[in-house]
Scaffold this motif. Structure first.
Motif, PDB file in Angstrom:
ATOM      1  N   THR A  51      -0.185  -9.668   8.776  1.00 23.15           N
ATOM      2  CA  THR A  51      -1.462  -9.515   8.083  1.00 23.15           C
ATOM      3  C   THR A  51      -2.435  -8.691   8.920  1.00 23.15           C
ATOM      4  OG1 THR A  51      -1.111 -11.659   7.020  1.00 23.15           O
ATOM      5  CG2 THR A  51      -3.342 -10.771   6.955  1.00 23.15           C
ATOM      6  N   ARG A  52      -2.447  -8.924  10.221  1.00 24.01           N
ATOM      7  CA  ARG A  52      -3.318  -8.134  11.097  1.00 24.01           C
ATOM      8  C   ARG A  52      -2.917  -6.665  11.102  1.00 24.01           C
ATOM      9  NH1 ARG A  52      -3.535 -12.280  16.160  1.00 24.01           N
ATOM     10  NH2 ARG A  52      -4.979 -13.762  15.231  1.00 24.01           N
ATOM     11  N   LEU A  53      -1.621  -6.392  11.098  1.00 26.93           N
ATOM     12  CA  LEU A  53      -1.167  -5.001  11.040  1.00 26.93           C
ATOM     13  C   LEU A  53      -1.601  -4.335   9.737  1.00 26.93           C
ATOM     14  CD1 LEU A  53       2.418  -5.321  12.545  1.00 26.93           C
ATOM     15  CD2 LEU A  53       0.421  -4.243  13.586  1.00 26.93           C
ATOM     16  N   MET A  54      -1.537  -5.073   8.651  1.00 30.54           N
ATOM     17  CA  MET A  54      -1.982  -4.531   7.367  1.00 30.54           C
ATOM     18  C   MET A  54      -3.481  -4.249   7.410  1.00 30.54           C
ATOM     19  SD  MET A  54      -1.480  -3.423   4.361  1.00 30.54           S
ATOM     20  CE  MET A  54       0.247  -3.781   4.215  1.00 30.54           C
ATOM     21  N   GLN A  55      -4.245  -5.110   8.053  1.00 25.79           N
ATOM     22  CA  GLN A  55      -5.679  -4.895   8.191  1.00 25.79           C
ATOM     23  C   GLN A  55      -5.956  -3.610   8.972  1.00 25.79           C
ATOM     24  OE1 GLN A  55      -7.710  -7.654  10.761  1.00 25.79           O
ATOM     25  NE2 GLN A  55      -9.639  -7.426   9.652  1.00 25.79           N
ATOM     26  N   GLN A  56      -5.182  -3.364  10.014  1.00 24.06           N
ATOM     27  CA  GLN A  56      -5.352  -2.137  10.791  1.00 24.06           C
ATOM     28  C   GLN A  56      -5.014  -0.903   9.958  1.00 24.06           C
ATOM     29  OE1 GLN A  56      -2.927  -2.743  14.253  1.00 24.06           O
ATOM     30  NE2 GLN A  56      -4.356  -4.212  15.170  1.00 24.06           N
ATOM     31  N   ARG A  74      -6.729   1.643  -2.349  1.00 20.99           N
ATOM     32  CA  ARG A  74      -6.734   0.459  -3.211  1.00 20.99           C
ATOM     33  C   ARG A  74      -5.457  -0.371  -3.072  1.00 20.99           C
ATOM     34  NH1 ARG A  74      -9.654  -0.797  -8.033  1.00 20.99           N
ATOM     35  NH2 ARG A  74      -8.643  -2.548  -9.053  1.00 20.99           N
ATOM     36  N   HIS A  75      -4.310   0.310  -3.037  1.00 21.73           N
ATOM     37  CA  HIS A  75      -3.037  -0.417  -2.937  1.00 21.73           C
ATOM     38  C   HIS A  75      -2.953  -1.200  -1.621  1.00 21.73           C
ATOM     39  CE1 HIS A  75      -2.231   3.282  -0.715  1.00 21.73           C
ATOM     40  NE2 HIS A  75      -1.203   2.657  -0.143  1.00 21.73           N
ATOM     41  N   LEU A  76      -3.475  -0.642  -0.528  1.00 19.26           N
ATOM     42  CA  LEU A  76      -3.482  -1.363   0.746  1.00 19.26           C
ATOM     43  C   LEU A  76      -4.435  -2.556   0.701  1.00 19.26           C
ATOM     44  CD1 LEU A  76      -3.467   1.595   3.301  1.00 19.26           C
ATOM     45  CD2 LEU A  76      -1.581   0.060   2.750  1.00 19.26           C
ATOM     46  N   ALA A  77      -5.585  -2.363   0.065  1.00 27.64           N
ATOM     47  CA  ALA A  77      -6.558  -3.449  -0.037  1.00 27.64           C
ATOM     48  C   ALA A  77      -6.003  -4.612  -0.856  1.00 27.64           C
ATOM     49  CB  ALA A  77      -7.855  -2.931  -0.648  1.00 27.64           C
ATOM     50  N   GLU A  78      -5.332  -4.300  -1.943  1.00 25.11           N
ATOM     51  CA  GLU A  78      -4.746  -5.360  -2.778  1.00 25.11           C
ATOM     52  C   GLU A  78      -3.639  -6.097  -2.029  1.00 25.11           C
ATOM     53  OE1 GLU A  78      -3.611  -3.201  -6.256  1.00 25.11           O
ATOM     54  OE2 GLU A  78      -5.630  -3.276  -7.126  1.00 25.11           O
ATOM     55  N   GLN A  79      -2.829  -5.341  -1.314  1.00 26.78           N
ATOM     56  CA  GLN A  79      -1.742  -5.957  -0.550  1.00 26.78           C
ATOM     57  C   GLN A  79      -2.312  -6.822   0.576  1.00 26.78           C
ATOM     58  OE1 GLN A  79       1.057  -3.105   0.924  1.00 26.78           O
ATOM     59  NE2 GLN A  79       2.479  -4.661   1.649  1.00 26.78           N
ATOM     60  N   TYR A  80      -3.361  -6.338   1.231  1.00 20.32           N
ATOM     61  CA  TYR A  80      -3.993  -7.099   2.304  1.00 20.32           C
ATOM     62  C   TYR A  80      -4.602  -8.404   1.776  1.00 20.32           C
ATOM     63  CZ  TYR A  80      -7.346  -8.451   5.882  1.00 20.32           C
ATOM     64  OH  TYR A  80      -8.061  -9.164   6.799  1.00 20.32           O
ATOM     65  N   LEU A  81      -5.303  -8.349   0.660  1.00 23.66           N
ATOM     66  CA  LEU A  81      -5.886  -9.565   0.084  1.00 23.66           C
ATOM     67  C   LEU A  81      -4.821 -10.580  -0.298  1.00 23.66           C
ATOM     68  CD1 LEU A  81      -8.778  -8.126  -2.096  1.00 23.66           C
ATOM     69  CD2 LEU A  81      -8.958  -9.446   0.016  1.00 23.66           C
ATOM     70  N   MET A  83      -1.892 -10.866   1.157  1.00 23.05           N
ATOM     71  CA  MET A  83      -1.365 -11.410   2.413  1.00 23.05           C
ATOM     72  C   MET A  83      -2.319 -12.424   3.026  1.00 23.05           C
ATOM     73  SD  MET A  83       0.302  -8.017   4.128  1.00 23.05           S
ATOM     74  CE  MET A  83       1.218  -8.824   5.448  1.00 23.05           C
ATOM     75  N   VAL A  84      -3.623 -12.174   2.947  1.00 24.93           N
ATOM     76  CA  VAL A  84      -4.609 -13.108   3.502  1.00 24.93           C
ATOM     77  C   VAL A  84      -4.527 -14.457   2.784  1.00 24.93           C
ATOM     78  CG1 VAL A  84      -7.095 -13.574   3.646  1.00 24.93           C
ATOM     79  CG2 VAL A  84      -6.200 -11.387   4.409  1.00 24.93           C
ATOM     80  N   LYS A  85      -4.356 -14.430   1.477  1.00 23.15           N
ATOM     81  CA  LYS A  85      -4.255 -15.673   0.707  1.00 23.15           C
ATOM     82  C   LYS A  85      -2.977 -16.444   1.023  1.00 23.15           C
ATOM     83  CE  LYS A  85      -6.947 -14.007  -3.194  1.00 23.15           C
ATOM     84  NZ  LYS A  85      -6.886 -13.561  -4.589  1.00 23.15           N
ATOM     85  N   GLU A  86      -1.867 -15.716   1.183  1.00 27.48           N
ATOM     86  CA  GLU A  86      -0.564 -16.368   1.355  1.00 27.48           C
ATOM     87  C   GLU A  86      -0.255 -16.755   2.793  1.00 27.48           C
ATOM     88  OE1 GLU A  86       2.224 -13.575  -0.210  1.00 27.48           O
ATOM     89  OE2 GLU A  86       1.666 -13.976  -2.281  1.00 27.48           O
ATOM     90  N   ASN A  87      -0.740 -16.003   3.766  1.00 31.32           N
ATOM     91  CA  ASN A  87      -0.305 -16.172   5.153  1.00 31.32           C
ATOM     92  C   ASN A  87      -1.324 -16.913   6.003  1.00 31.32           C
ATOM     93  OD1 ASN A  87       1.924 -14.712   4.404  1.00 31.32           O
ATOM     94  ND2 ASN A  87       1.186 -12.808   5.237  1.00 31.32           N
ATOM     95  N   ARG A  88      -1.783 -18.011   5.532  1.00 28.97           N
ATOM     96  CA  ARG A  88      -2.704 -18.842   6.312  1.00 28.97           C
ATOM     97  C   ARG A  88      -1.909 -19.776   7.217  1.00 28.97           C
ATOM     98  NH1 ARG A  88      -7.856 -18.268   5.273  1.00 28.97           N
ATOM     99  NH2 ARG A  88      -8.480 -17.432   3.279  1.00 28.97           N
TER     100      ARG A  88
END
Length: 96
Positions: A51-56, A74-81, A83-88
Motif C-alpha cells: 500500500t505504501r508503494l502504491m501511495q508513492q 485516477r486509476h492509481l487513486a482508485e487502486q490506492y483507496l 488497498m487502504v480499505k483492505e490492507n489494514r
C-alpha cells in the motif's frame, strides 16, 4: 552449496502455517500459535508495504502529470483507496 539445496545462504523461506485460522489451533500448542502469529503479522505487514508503494506511485503521478492528474492518475487513486480499505493491520487474534 554442495548439499544440493536450491536456497542461497541467508535466504528466508516464508511458508504458510498448518492452520488457516486461530480457532483450529489447540490452545495448549504454543508452537503452532507462535507460527500462526508470526505468519499472520508478516502477511499483514507485506500488504501494508504494498500500500505504501502504491501511495508513492500515486504521488509521483500527481507531480508528473500536473493539472491533468485528475484524469491521468485516477486509476492509481482508485487502486490506492481500495488497498487502504483492505490492507489494514488487524493483529493475529482474529477469531473466525
Amino acid at each position: 552449496m554442495a548439499s544440493g539445496s536450491s536456497q542461497s545462504k541467508g535466504e528466508y523461506v516464508h511458508k504458510p502455517p498448518k492452520y488457516k485460522n486461530l480457532s483450529e489451533i489447540d490452545p495448549e500448542d504454543f508452537e503452532a500459535i507462535l507460527e500462526f502469529k508470526e505468519y499472520t503479522i508478516k502477511e499483514q505487514w507485506i500488504k501494508i508495504a504494498e500500500t505504501r508503494l502504491m501511495q508513492q506511485q500515486l504521488s509521483k503521478c500527481y507531480r508528473r502529470e500536473g493539472v491533468n492528474h485528475w484524469v491521468k492518475c485516477r486509476h492509481l487513486a482508485e487502486q490506492y483507496l481500495k488497498m487502504v480499505k483492505e490492507n489494514r493491520f488487524e493483529g493475529w487474534r482474529k477469531w473466525e
